[in-house]
Structures are given as C-alpha cells and as structure tokens.
Design a protein around this motif. Sequence first.
Motif, PDB file in Angstrom:
ATOM      1  N   HIS A  94       0.817  -1.205  -0.171  1.00  0.00           N
ATOM      2  CA  HIS A  94       0.288  -0.529  -0.466  1.00  0.00           C
ATOM      3  C   HIS A  94       0.810   1.471  -0.171  1.00  0.00           C
ATOM      4  O   HIS A  94       0.633   1.655  -0.642  1.00  0.00           O
ATOM      5  CB  HIS A  94      -0.632  -0.283   1.405  1.00  0.00           C
ATOM      6  N   GLY A  95       2.112   1.386   0.939  1.00  0.00           N
ATOM      7  CA  GLY A  95       2.715   1.902   1.090  1.00  0.00           C
ATOM      8  C   GLY A  95       3.304   1.970  -0.148  1.00  0.00           C
ATOM      9  O   GLY A  95       4.099   3.527  -0.787  1.00  0.00           O
ATOM     10  N   ARG A 117      -4.303   3.675  -8.770  1.00  0.00           N
ATOM     11  CA  ARG A 117      -5.186   3.778  -7.351  1.00  0.00           C
ATOM     12  C   ARG A 117      -6.699   2.300  -7.935  1.00  0.00           C
ATOM     13  O   ARG A 117      -6.701   1.547  -6.845  1.00  0.00           O
ATOM     14  CB  ARG A 117      -6.443   4.760  -8.026  1.00  0.00           C
ATOM     15  N   ALA A 125       1.858   6.972  -6.392  1.00  0.00           N
ATOM     16  CA  ALA A 125       0.903   7.906  -6.945  1.00  0.00           C
ATOM     17  C   ALA A 125       0.604   9.175  -6.999  1.00  0.00           C
ATOM     18  O   ALA A 125       1.163  10.092  -8.155  1.00  0.00           O
ATOM     19  CB  ALA A 125      -0.159   7.353  -6.408  1.00  0.00           C
ATOM     20  N   TYR A 126       1.804   9.456  -5.647  1.00  0.00           N
ATOM     21  CA  TYR A 126       1.914  10.922  -5.141  1.00  0.00           C
ATOM     22  C   TYR A 126       3.462  11.367  -6.250  1.00  0.00           C
ATOM     23  O   TYR A 126       3.670  12.376  -6.618  1.00  0.00           O
ATOM     24  CB  TYR A 126       2.668  10.997  -3.748  1.00  0.00           C
ATOM     25  N   GLU A 165      -4.797  -0.632  -6.949  1.00  0.00           N
ATOM     26  CA  GLU A 165      -4.755  -0.478  -4.845  1.00  0.00           C
ATOM     27  C   GLU A 165      -6.052  -1.027  -4.372  1.00  0.00           C
ATOM     28  O   GLU A 165      -5.916  -2.216  -3.617  1.00  0.00           O
ATOM     29  CB  GLU A 165      -4.217   0.659  -4.656  1.00  0.00           C
ATOM     30  N   ARG A 166      -7.258  -0.437  -5.338  1.00  0.00           N
ATOM     31  CA  ARG A 166      -8.527  -1.314  -4.800  1.00  0.00           C
ATOM     32  C   ARG A 166      -8.811  -1.785  -4.953  1.00  0.00           C
ATOM     33  O   ARG A 166      -9.699  -2.977  -3.788  1.00  0.00           O
ATOM     34  CB  ARG A 166      -9.483   0.187  -4.976  1.00  0.00           C
ATOM     35  N   TYR A 172       2.203   1.405  -3.555  1.00  0.00           N
ATOM     36  CA  TYR A 172       1.070   2.207  -4.025  1.00  0.00           C
ATOM     37  C   TYR A 172       1.206   4.178  -4.388  1.00  0.00           C
ATOM     38  O   TYR A 172       1.225   4.563  -5.162  1.00  0.00           O
ATOM     39  CB  TYR A 172       0.075   1.350  -4.597  1.00  0.00           C
ATOM     40  N   ALA A 173       0.844   4.526  -3.050  1.00  0.00           N
ATOM     41  CA  ALA A 173       0.619   5.705  -2.952  1.00  0.00           C
ATOM     42  C   ALA A 173       1.891   6.325  -2.741  1.00  0.00           C
ATOM     43  O   ALA A 173       1.598   7.797  -3.261  1.00  0.00           O
ATOM     44  CB  ALA A 173       0.328   5.690  -0.967  1.00  0.00           C
TER      45      ALA A 173
END
Length: 151
Positions: free
Chosen positions: A17-18, A76, A24-25, A79-80, A20-21
């Motif tokens: 998750h980290g 996103r 994305a950022y 990830e979802r 992916y985030a």
Amino acid sequence: MTAAPSRTTWGLRTIEHGLYAAAAYLLVAAAVALLGNAVYEAAHAWTRQGVDAAIVRLLDRVLLALMLAEIIYTLRQAERTHALTAAPFLVIGIIAAVRRMLIITAESVSHADLNDPRFLAALAELVVLGVTILVFTLAIRWQVHPANGAA
C-alpha cells in the motif's frame, strides 16, 4: 470464518500500500510539474517560434500529463481491487498514439512533398497509429460491453 492474516502478510500488504501511494504521489508531482513547465515553455515558444509551435508543444505536454493521470488511475484501481484490467493501459496507448500523431503532423508540415521519403514514412506512421487507436478503442469497447461487441 477466515483466519486473521499473519504478521508477515500484514507487513507485506502495508508495504505494498505504501509503495502504491508513494508511486501515485510522485506521479502527481510529476504531472503538476509537467503542466507548469508546459505553460512556461508554451509562453516562450509563442514569442520565439509562433503560435503553432506553442500550441503543439502545449498539447504534447498536456497529453503526457493525461498519460500520467491515467497511470495514477490505474494504480488506484489496482490498489483498490487488487487486480489489473487492460482498459487503463489501452487508454494510455490511445493517448500516446494521439500524442505521437500530433508530433508527426507538426514535424511534417515543413516537408509535405509526396516525393520526400521522410514525408511518406510519416504518412505510413500516421496510418499505423490510426489503426492502433481504432484497435485499442474496439478492445476497450469489447471489454466494457462484451455482449454488444461480440456480434
């Protein structure tokens, strides 16, 4: 009833998750920087090379930013849902093909002669890109509406 995930599974999921985030950022920051730079470059190109060059440069950069936005969307979604689908990648391909078509068209204006091999190569590439866009669009349509597209 399912068993609770182990510490290792939980740790790996948290790291995933980290990642992916973080990706994305970084892509968001790159897209914002790209758009800001696009406006700056377009303003300078307008004064030095004219309106046509400025607009082509601006469109090129905006389409690249849209590609980044589509990659962010794909991250996103992955990830979802924990699954990848083809549609976002096909959209990225369509945007990339349109972007390339714009560049080819802008570059070919200066040597639009049917006897020029560079111009003929550009025309051939435009045809290939057009067919690619058509195929990608149909693939998206068939993926979204398989019953309608199969007939």
